[in-house]
Motif scaffolding. Structure first.
Motif, PDB file in Angstrom:
ATOM      1  N   UNK A 179       0.837  -1.203   0.000  1.00 17.53           N
ATOM      2  CA  UNK A 179       0.000   0.000   0.000  1.00 17.53           C
ATOM      3  C   UNK A 179       0.873   1.256   0.000  1.00 17.53           C
ATOM      4  N   UNK A 180       1.934   1.236   0.797  1.00 17.78           N
ATOM      5  CA  UNK A 180       2.845   2.385   0.837  1.00 17.78           C
ATOM      6  C   UNK A 180       3.511   2.597  -0.516  1.00 17.78           C
ATOM      7  N   UNK A 181       3.914   1.517  -1.175  1.00 12.71           N
ATOM      8  CA  UNK A 181       4.558   1.621  -2.490  1.00 12.71           C
ATOM      9  C   UNK A 181       3.594   2.187  -3.532  1.00 12.71           C
ATOM     10  N   UNK A 182       2.341   1.722  -3.494  1.00 12.09           N
ATOM     11  CA  UNK A 182       1.352   2.219  -4.449  1.00 12.09           C
ATOM     12  C   UNK A 182       1.042   3.695  -4.211  1.00 12.09           C
ATOM     13  N   UNK A 183       0.945   4.087  -2.949  1.00 11.30           N
ATOM     14  CA  UNK A 183       0.688   5.488  -2.617  1.00 11.30           C
ATOM     15  C   UNK A 183       1.844   6.365  -3.075  1.00 11.30           C
ATOM     16  N   UNK A 184       3.072   5.936  -2.810  1.00 11.37           N
ATOM     17  CA  UNK A 184       4.247   6.718  -3.201  1.00 11.37           C
ATOM     18  C   UNK A 184       4.347   6.818  -4.716  1.00 11.37           C
ATOM     19  N   UNK A 185       4.081   5.721  -5.423  1.00 11.59           N
ATOM     20  CA  UNK A 185       4.137   5.744  -6.884  1.00 11.59           C
ATOM     21  C   UNK A 185       3.124   6.729  -7.452  1.00 11.59           C
ATOM     22  N   UNK A 186       1.920   6.743  -6.896  1.00 15.14           N
ATOM     23  CA  UNK A 186       0.895   7.670  -7.364  1.00 15.14           C
ATOM     24  C   UNK A 186       1.296   9.110  -7.062  1.00 15.14           C
ATOM     25  N   UNK A 187       1.881   9.333  -5.886  1.00 13.30           N
ATOM     26  CA  UNK A 187       2.290  10.681  -5.501  1.00 13.30           C
ATOM     27  C   UNK A 187       3.381  11.212  -6.428  1.00 13.30           C
ATOM     28  N   UNK A 232       1.832  18.149  -4.785  1.00 10.60           N
ATOM     29  CA  UNK A 232       2.706  19.329  -4.811  1.00 10.60           C
ATOM     30  C   UNK A 232       3.849  19.229  -3.811  1.00 10.60           C
ATOM     31  N   UNK A 233       3.566  18.702  -2.624  1.00 13.46           N
ATOM     32  CA  UNK A 233       4.587  18.713  -1.570  1.00 13.46           C
ATOM     33  C   UNK A 233       5.618  17.600  -1.723  1.00 13.46           C
ATOM     34  N   UNK A 234       5.272  16.504  -2.402  1.00 10.32           N
ATOM     35  CA  UNK A 234       6.221  15.399  -2.542  1.00 10.32           C
ATOM     36  C   UNK A 234       7.015  15.441  -3.845  1.00 10.32           C
ATOM     37  N   UNK A 235       6.789  16.446  -4.661  1.00  7.66           N
ATOM     38  CA  UNK A 235       7.632  16.565  -5.847  1.00  7.66           C
ATOM     39  C   UNK A 235       9.076  16.798  -5.415  1.00  7.66           C
ATOM     40  N   UNK A 246      19.292  17.146  -1.348  1.00 11.40           N
ATOM     41  CA  UNK A 246      18.562  16.071  -2.028  1.00 11.40           C
ATOM     42  C   UNK A 246      17.717  15.291  -1.020  1.00 11.40           C
ATOM     43  N   UNK A 247      16.480  15.009  -1.396  1.00 15.35           N
ATOM     44  CA  UNK A 247      15.554  14.259  -0.546  1.00 15.35           C
ATOM     45  C   UNK A 247      15.129  12.988  -1.278  1.00 15.35           C
ATOM     46  N   UNK A 248      15.209  11.864  -0.599  1.00 19.07           N
ATOM     47  CA  UNK A 248      14.725  10.614  -1.179  1.00 19.07           C
ATOM     48  C   UNK A 248      13.505  10.144  -0.390  1.00 19.07           C
ATOM     49  N   UNK A 249      12.547   9.546  -1.106  1.00 17.68           N
ATOM     50  CA  UNK A 249      11.309   9.077  -0.496  1.00 17.68           C
ATOM     51  C   UNK A 249      11.253   7.561  -0.569  1.00 17.68           C
ATOM     52  N   UNK A 250      10.831   6.929   0.520  1.00 17.54           N
ATOM     53  CA  UNK A 250      10.847   5.472   0.619  1.00 17.54           C
ATOM     54  C   UNK A 250       9.518   4.951   1.162  1.00 17.54           C
ATOM     55  N   UNK A 256       3.539  -0.703  12.415  1.00 22.13           N
ATOM     56  CA  UNK A 256       2.787  -1.804  11.821  1.00 22.13           C
ATOM     57  C   UNK A 256       1.785  -1.355  10.767  1.00 22.13           C
ATOM     58  N   UNK A 257       2.030  -0.204  10.141  1.00 16.35           N
ATOM     59  CA  UNK A 257       1.167   0.271   9.072  1.00 16.35           C
ATOM     60  C   UNK A 257       1.985   0.865   7.940  1.00 16.35           C
ATOM     61  N   UNK A 258       1.340   1.125   6.787  1.00 14.44           N
ATOM     62  CA  UNK A 258       2.059   1.693   5.645  1.00 14.44           C
ATOM     63  C   UNK A 258       2.491   3.123   5.895  1.00 14.44           C
ATOM     64  N   UNK A 259       3.635   3.499   5.336  1.00 17.31           N
ATOM     65  CA  UNK A 259       4.144   4.857   5.546  1.00 17.31           C
ATOM     66  C   UNK A 259       5.107   5.229   4.426  1.00 17.31           C
ATOM     67  N   UNK A 260       5.302   6.516   4.276  1.00 18.25           N
ATOM     68  CA  UNK A 260       6.324   7.064   3.382  1.00 18.25           C
ATOM     69  C   UNK A 260       7.315   7.821   4.250  1.00 18.25           C
ATOM     70  N   UNK A 261       8.597   7.537   4.054  1.00 18.30           N
ATOM     71  CA  UNK A 261       9.652   8.155   4.855  1.00 18.30           C
ATOM     72  C   UNK A 261      10.504   9.045   3.955  1.00 18.30           C
TER      73      UNK A 261
END
Length: 300
Positions: A179-187, A232-235, A246-250, A256-261
């Protein structure tokens, strides 16, 4: 009073459980560590030869320390800048404690830890000891100097306060990461519609900057508004301009839940925890307060 090696070992064998109880009660890994250290000092000063059940004694001592901290924390919350959110913890951290049951995993989610701010200190203690650690009401009553009937009543009241009307979806670590990967990919795709499809229509986004970094002081409500904000904020160009590096998103699993770091120079500068329900992602909890990201950075 000095401790024997056996007494030190006994405490150290309990440390992980004590940290996990304190983290759930306080919502802060740093405060939990302080509470456990305070408990150790009480253990050191106690007449240990008269303690029949060290585990029960330590649990009671820790709970009393946490109750004192919760009382003072309420006063601090009144002057806190912006929205207050719990401190996130990465998967595998012993601070999370037991995770064999759905109830145990849910009790340590960012969503539930945030909701627990609604509870009184005794409600929080009863809920944590019963829901996450399976203590019987008779045992909790003894720890808190309550009657068993009163303890049961407090537990029911705590459950009612934590009810939101939303049915949170039980997911395992593999699904959380997906779920986190799908959310990040969409973002990162910039496709607002793709993000909207992942969000519940009445989704809410809350951010905690603690007055240390810029963060919205009011929630964002609605799937479309949140999707536009996330896009806009995660570009990368926006994030890098904001932090000057440089910022990397993971995609990750946090509490125990989905997240973006978000990471820069080996330092975690933000964690977006996603609350998943049957209707989609119902909430984003964005932790950007540097004071609440030290442990995540240490374990990253």
């Amino acid at each position: 009073m000095s401790l024997s090696s056996r007494e030190v070992d006994l405490f150290e064998r309990s440390r992980g459980r004590l940290e996990a109880i304190a983290y759930r009660m306080l919502g802060s890994a740093g405060d939990a560590e302080d509470a456990v250290q305070d408990t150790f000092l009480r253990w050191q000063a106690a007449a240990r030869e008269h303690i029949e059940t060290p585990e029960a004694w330590l649990t009671r001592a820790l709970t009393n320390v946490c109750l004192n901290q919760l009382s003072s924390a309420r006063a601090r919350r009144e002057t806190y800048v912006g929205q207050w959110l719990p401190e996130p913890v990465l998967a595998g951290d012993r601070m999370l404690g037991p995770a064999e049951t759905v109830e145990q995993r849910e009790s340590v989610s960012i969503a539930v830890l945030a909701l627990m701010e609604r509870l009184s200190p005794h409600e929080r203690a009863v809920y944590v000891l019963r829901e996450a650690f399976g203590y019987p009401h008779a045992g909790i009553a003894e720890i808190l100097d309550l009657t068993e009937a009163n303890c049961q009543q407090i537990y029911r009241r705590a459950k009612q306060h934590l009810a939101t009307g939303r049915s949170r979806r039980a997911i395992d670590a593999a699904e959380a990461r997906r779920i986190a990967e799908e959310f990040l990919a969409a973002a990162l795709s910039g496709d607002v519609d793709a993000l909207v499809r992942q969000l519940a229509g009445d989704a809410v986004s809350v951010a905690d900057g603690g007055g240390e970094v810029p963060a919205r002081t009011t929630p964002i409500v609605g799937a479309l508004a949140i999707a536009r904000f996330v896009r806009s904020s995660l570009r990368p160009t926006v994030a890098e301009r904001f932090v000057g590096a440089e910022v990397t998103l993971h995609a990750a699993v946090v509490n125990d839940g989905p997240a973006v770091v978000a990471v820069t120079g080996g330092r975690v500068i933000g964690v977006i925890s996603l609350e998943v329900t049957a209707d989609g992602i119902a909430a984003l909890h964005i932790q950007a307060n540097p004071g609440k990201l030290a442990r995540v950075t240490e374990h990253w």
